[in-house]
Write a protein that holds these residues in place. Structure first.
Motif, mmCIF file in Angstrom:
data_model
loop_
_atom_site.group_PDB
_atom_site.id
_atom_site.type_symbol
_atom_site.label_atom_id
_atom_site.label_comp_id
_atom_site.label_asym_id
_atom_site.label_seq_id
_atom_site.Cartn_x
_atom_site.Cartn_y
_atom_site.Cartn_z
ATOM 1 N N ASP A 286 5.744 4.751 4.965
ATOM 2 C CA ASP A 286 6.653 3.800 5.618
ATOM 3 C C ASP A 286 6.789 2.491 4.836
ATOM 4 O O ASP A 286 7.476 1.574 5.278
ATOM 5 N N HIS A 287 6.140 2.409 3.668
ATOM 6 C CA HIS A 287 6.235 1.208 2.832
ATOM 7 C C HIS A 287 6.787 1.512 1.436
ATOM 8 O O HIS A 287 7.317 0.628 0.783
ATOM 9 N N HIS B 211 1.537 3.903 1.692
ATOM 10 C CA HIS B 211 1.952 4.731 2.832
ATOM 11 C C HIS B 211 3.463 4.945 2.846
ATOM 12 O O HIS B 211 4.230 4.084 2.404
ATOM 13 N N HIS C 284 -7.139 -1.107 5.553
ATOM 14 C CA HIS C 284 -6.104 -0.177 6.026
ATOM 15 C C HIS C 284 -5.951 0.952 5.007
ATOM 16 O O HIS C 284 -5.851 2.120 5.359
ATOM 17 N N ASP D 78 0.242 -3.864 6.206
ATOM 18 C CA ASP D 78 -0.391 -3.340 7.412
ATOM 19 C C ASP D 78 -1.780 -3.930 7.636
ATOM 20 O O ASP D 78 -2.514 -3.478 8.506
ATOM 21 N N HIS E 26 0.850 -1.186 0.000
ATOM 22 C CA HIS E 26 0.000 0.000 0.000
ATOM 23 C C HIS E 26 0.883 1.232 0.000
ATOM 24 O O HIS E 26 2.079 1.149 0.291
HETATM 25 ZN ZN LIG Z 1 0.057 1.782 6.364
#
Ligand SMILES: [Zn+2]
Length: 247
Positions: free
Chosen positions: A68-69, A66, A160, A179, A64
Protein backbone atom coordinates in the motif's frame (compact mmCIF):
# COMPACT_ATOMS: atom_id res chain seq x y z
CA UNK A 1 -7.79 10.54 -4.56
CA UNK A 2 -8.08 13.54 -2.26
CA UNK A 3 -5.27 16.07 -2.25
CA UNK A 4 -4.51 18.46 0.58
CA UNK A 5 -2.06 21.32 0.45
CA UNK A 6 -0.14 21.19 3.73
CA UNK A 7 2.22 24.11 3.10
CA UNK A 8 2.99 26.08 -0.06
CA UNK A 9 5.22 23.24 -1.27
CA UNK A 10 4.05 20.10 0.51
CA UNK A 11 0.95 18.07 -0.39
CA UNK A 12 -0.66 14.99 1.12
CA UNK A 13 -2.76 12.74 -1.11
CA UNK A 14 -5.19 10.20 0.31
CA UNK A 15 -5.53 7.34 -2.13
CA UNK A 16 -7.75 4.26 -2.10
CA UNK A 17 -6.59 3.18 1.37
CA UNK A 18 -3.21 4.84 2.02
CA UNK A 19 -1.45 8.18 1.59
CA UNK A 20 1.49 9.60 -0.33
CA UNK A 21 3.26 12.95 -0.10
CA UNK A 22 4.64 15.35 -2.70
CA UNK A 23 7.36 17.89 -1.81
CA UNK A 24 8.09 20.64 -4.30
CA UNK A 25 11.08 22.84 -5.00
CA UNK A 26 10.41 25.13 -7.97
CA UNK A 27 9.72 22.88 -10.92
CA UNK A 28 11.00 19.73 -9.23
CA UNK A 29 9.18 17.21 -7.04
CA UNK A 30 9.98 14.44 -4.59
CA UNK A 31 7.34 11.74 -4.25
CA UNK A 32 7.23 9.87 -0.93
CA UNK A 33 5.40 6.53 -1.19
CA UNK A 34 2.92 5.74 -3.94
CA UNK A 35 -0.21 3.92 -2.74
CA UNK A 36 -1.58 0.60 -3.97
CA UNK A 37 -1.14 -0.70 -7.54
CA UNK A 38 -4.65 0.67 -8.19
CA UNK A 39 -3.49 4.16 -7.15
CA UNK A 40 -1.21 4.71 -10.19
CA UNK A 41 -3.70 6.99 -11.96
CA UNK A 42 -4.34 8.77 -8.66
CA UNK A 43 -0.65 9.50 -8.16
CA UNK A 44 -0.41 10.98 -11.65
CA UNK A 45 -3.60 12.98 -11.01
CA UNK A 46 -2.19 14.34 -7.74
CA UNK A 47 0.91 15.58 -9.55
CA UNK A 48 -1.16 17.18 -12.31
CA UNK A 49 -3.54 18.77 -9.80
CA UNK A 50 -0.65 20.84 -8.42
CA UNK A 51 0.32 21.93 -11.92
CA UNK A 52 3.13 19.46 -12.59
CA UNK A 53 3.87 16.45 -14.73
CA UNK A 54 5.23 13.04 -13.81
CA UNK A 55 8.48 14.08 -15.54
CA UNK A 56 9.01 16.66 -12.76
CA UNK A 57 9.55 13.91 -10.17
CA UNK A 58 13.26 13.74 -9.32
CA UNK A 59 13.09 10.69 -7.02
CA UNK A 60 10.70 8.43 -5.16
CA UNK A 61 11.39 7.84 -1.45
CA UNK A 62 9.92 4.77 0.21
CA UNK A 63 8.97 4.61 3.90
CA UNK A 64 8.70 0.82 3.72
CA UNK A 65 8.12 -1.91 1.17
CA UNK A 66 4.46 -2.73 1.84
CA UNK A 67 2.09 -2.99 -1.11
CA UNK A 68 0.00 0.00 0.00
CA UNK A 69 3.08 2.28 -0.10
CA UNK A 70 5.00 1.03 -3.15
CA UNK A 71 2.15 -0.45 -5.21
CA UNK A 72 2.02 2.16 -7.98
CA UNK A 73 5.80 2.65 -8.32
CA UNK A 74 6.39 0.16 -11.19
CA UNK A 75 3.60 1.75 -13.24
CA UNK A 76 5.02 5.23 -12.55
CA UNK A 77 8.53 4.13 -13.55
CA UNK A 78 7.09 2.93 -16.85
CA UNK A 79 6.00 6.52 -17.48
CA UNK A 80 9.11 8.19 -16.09
CA UNK A 81 12.34 6.44 -15.15
CA UNK A 82 13.61 7.91 -11.91
CA UNK A 83 15.63 6.79 -8.88
CA UNK A 84 13.83 5.11 -5.97
CA UNK A 85 15.34 4.98 -2.47
CA UNK A 86 14.66 3.04 0.73
CA UNK A 87 16.52 1.87 3.81
CA UNK A 88 18.75 -1.09 2.91
CA UNK A 89 16.70 -3.40 5.16
CA UNK A 90 13.70 -2.87 2.85
CA UNK A 91 15.63 -3.81 -0.29
CA UNK A 92 15.20 -7.62 -0.04
CA UNK A 93 11.41 -7.19 0.03
CA UNK A 94 11.60 -4.83 -2.93
CA UNK A 95 13.59 -7.45 -4.83
CA UNK A 96 10.84 -10.01 -4.17
CA UNK A 97 12.51 -11.99 -1.40
CA UNK A 98 10.36 -13.29 1.48
CA UNK A 99 8.87 -10.39 3.32
CA UNK A 100 7.23 -9.01 6.38
CA UNK A 101 3.77 -8.10 5.28
CA UNK A 102 0.56 -9.20 6.92
CA UNK A 103 -1.63 -10.58 4.16
CA UNK A 104 -5.18 -9.36 3.81
CA UNK A 105 -6.20 -12.82 5.00
CA UNK A 106 -4.03 -12.52 8.16
CA UNK A 107 -5.90 -9.39 9.05
CA UNK A 108 -9.39 -10.66 8.22
CA UNK A 109 -8.89 -13.98 9.99
CA UNK A 110 -7.65 -12.27 13.15
CA UNK A 111 -10.24 -9.57 13.35
CA UNK A 112 -13.49 -10.47 11.69
CA UNK A 113 -15.68 -7.39 11.86
CA UNK A 114 -17.82 -5.72 9.15
CA UNK A 115 -15.38 -2.80 8.99
CA UNK A 116 -12.49 -5.19 8.35
CA UNK A 117 -14.43 -7.06 5.66
CA UNK A 118 -15.22 -3.80 3.87
CA UNK A 119 -11.54 -2.77 4.01
CA UNK A 120 -10.44 -6.21 2.71
CA UNK A 121 -12.69 -5.90 -0.33
CA UNK A 122 -11.49 -2.34 -1.04
CA UNK A 123 -7.80 -3.23 -0.90
CA UNK A 124 -8.24 -6.46 -2.86
CA UNK A 125 -9.72 -4.34 -5.66
CA UNK A 126 -6.77 -1.94 -5.32
CA UNK A 127 -4.35 -4.80 -5.98
CA UNK A 128 -3.42 -5.81 -2.42
CA UNK A 129 -2.76 -9.36 -3.54
CA UNK A 130 -0.53 -8.52 -6.49
CA UNK A 131 3.21 -9.09 -6.17
CA UNK A 132 4.95 -5.75 -6.58
CA UNK A 133 8.71 -5.52 -6.83
CA UNK A 134 10.92 -2.47 -7.32
CA UNK A 135 14.26 -4.28 -7.59
CA UNK A 136 16.19 -1.24 -8.83
CA UNK A 137 15.57 0.63 -5.55
CA UNK A 138 18.80 2.01 -4.08
CA UNK A 139 19.88 2.25 -0.49
CA UNK A 140 19.37 5.70 1.04
CA UNK A 141 22.71 7.50 0.84
CA UNK A 142 22.79 8.30 4.58
CA UNK A 143 20.73 9.99 7.25
CA UNK A 144 21.45 13.61 6.47
CA UNK A 145 19.34 15.85 4.24
CA UNK A 146 19.00 14.39 0.76
CA UNK A 147 19.79 16.54 -2.24
CA UNK A 148 16.20 16.36 -3.44
CA UNK A 149 13.20 18.72 -3.54
CA UNK A 150 12.05 19.39 0.03
CA UNK A 151 15.49 18.45 1.41
CA UNK A 152 14.04 15.34 3.10
CA UNK A 153 15.96 13.95 6.09
CA UNK A 154 15.53 10.18 6.57
CA UNK A 155 14.74 9.09 10.13
CA UNK A 156 15.11 5.41 10.82
CA UNK A 157 12.19 4.05 12.86
CA UNK A 158 12.21 0.25 12.48
CA UNK A 159 9.40 -1.84 13.93
CA UNK A 160 6.46 -1.85 11.55
CA UNK A 161 9.10 -3.24 9.17
CA UNK A 162 12.85 -3.69 9.78
CA UNK A 163 13.86 -0.76 7.62
CA UNK A 164 10.93 1.57 8.15
CA UNK A 165 11.97 5.19 7.56
CA UNK A 166 10.19 8.47 8.21
CA UNK A 167 11.17 11.64 6.32
CA UNK A 168 11.40 15.09 7.85
CA UNK A 169 10.68 17.95 5.47
CA UNK A 170 12.50 20.65 7.44
CA UNK A 171 11.25 23.79 5.71
CA UNK A 172 7.64 22.63 6.08
CA UNK A 173 8.11 21.47 9.68
CA UNK A 174 6.38 18.26 8.62
CA UNK A 175 7.25 14.60 9.08
CA UNK A 176 6.13 11.86 6.72
CA UNK A 177 5.69 9.00 9.17
CA UNK A 178 4.52 6.16 6.91
CA UNK A 179 3.14 3.38 9.08
CA UNK A 180 5.30 4.14 12.14
CA UNK A 181 2.68 6.60 13.36
CA UNK A 182 -0.74 6.97 11.76
CA UNK A 183 -3.83 9.05 12.49
CA UNK A 184 -6.57 6.68 11.42
CA UNK A 185 -7.31 3.54 9.46
CA UNK A 186 -10.48 2.19 7.80
CA UNK A 187 -10.53 -0.78 10.18
CA UNK A 188 -10.28 1.27 13.38
CA UNK A 189 -11.79 4.61 12.39
CA UNK A 190 -10.07 7.97 12.68
CA UNK A 191 -9.02 9.14 16.08
CA UNK A 192 -5.69 10.99 16.21
CA UNK A 193 -2.10 9.75 16.44
CA UNK A 194 -1.88 5.99 16.94
CA UNK A 195 -0.01 2.84 16.01
CA UNK A 196 -1.45 0.48 13.42
CA UNK A 197 -3.17 -2.56 14.93
CA UNK A 198 -0.38 -4.93 16.05
CA UNK A 199 -1.07 -7.65 13.50
CA UNK A 200 0.05 -5.35 10.68
CA UNK A 201 3.52 -4.96 12.15
CA UNK A 202 6.51 -7.22 11.86
CA UNK A 203 7.54 -6.45 15.46
CA UNK A 204 4.89 -4.60 17.46
CA UNK A 205 7.10 -4.07 20.53
CA UNK A 206 9.75 -2.46 18.30
CA UNK A 207 7.01 -0.38 16.66
CA UNK A 208 6.39 1.24 20.05
CA UNK A 209 10.12 1.74 20.71
CA UNK A 210 10.51 3.27 17.24
CA UNK A 211 8.34 6.16 18.34
CA UNK A 212 11.26 7.40 20.44
CA UNK A 213 13.02 8.25 17.19
CA UNK A 214 10.08 10.44 16.22
CA UNK A 215 9.33 12.11 19.55
CA UNK A 216 12.29 14.50 19.46
CA UNK A 217 11.85 15.69 15.89
CA UNK A 218 11.21 19.40 15.68
CA UNK A 219 8.09 19.46 13.59
CA UNK A 220 4.51 20.47 14.10
CA UNK A 221 2.77 18.61 11.31
CA UNK A 222 2.33 14.86 10.99
CA UNK A 223 1.81 13.40 7.53
CA UNK A 224 0.85 9.77 8.14
CA UNK A 225 0.66 6.74 5.84
CA UNK A 226 -2.97 6.30 6.87
CA UNK A 227 -5.42 8.89 8.17
CA UNK A 228 -5.59 12.69 7.87
CA UNK A 229 -2.95 15.37 8.40
CA UNK A 230 -2.47 16.07 12.12
CA UNK A 231 -1.19 19.39 13.47
CA UNK A 232 0.73 19.47 16.72
CA UNK A 233 4.20 18.65 17.97
CA UNK A 234 5.63 15.23 17.26
CA UNK A 235 6.26 14.95 20.98
CA UNK A 236 2.52 15.25 21.67
CA UNK A 237 1.63 12.93 18.78
CA UNK A 238 3.93 10.22 20.13
CA UNK A 239 2.66 10.66 23.69
CA UNK A 240 -0.92 10.23 22.44
CA UNK A 241 -0.05 7.10 20.46
CA UNK A 242 1.89 5.53 23.33
CA UNK A 243 -0.92 6.21 25.82
CA UNK A 244 -3.36 4.62 23.42
CA UNK A 245 -1.12 1.59 22.78
CA UNK A 246 -0.90 0.97 26.52
CA UNK A 247 -4.70 1.20 26.67
ZN1 LIG B 1 2.88 -1.01 6.23
Amino acid sequence: MRLQQVTSDVFLAEGIASNWVIARDGTDLTLIDAGYPGDAAGVVASIEQIGHRIEDVRAVLITHAHIDHVGAIPALLELHRVATYADDRELPTLRGEPHEQATTWDVVSRSWRPRVAKWAITVARAGARTEIHVPETQELPGNSALDLPGGPIPISCPGHTSGHTAYLLPAAGAVVTGDALITGHPIVGTDGPQLLPGFFSHDSAAAVTALDALADIRADTLLPGHGPVWRGTLHDAVATAVARARG
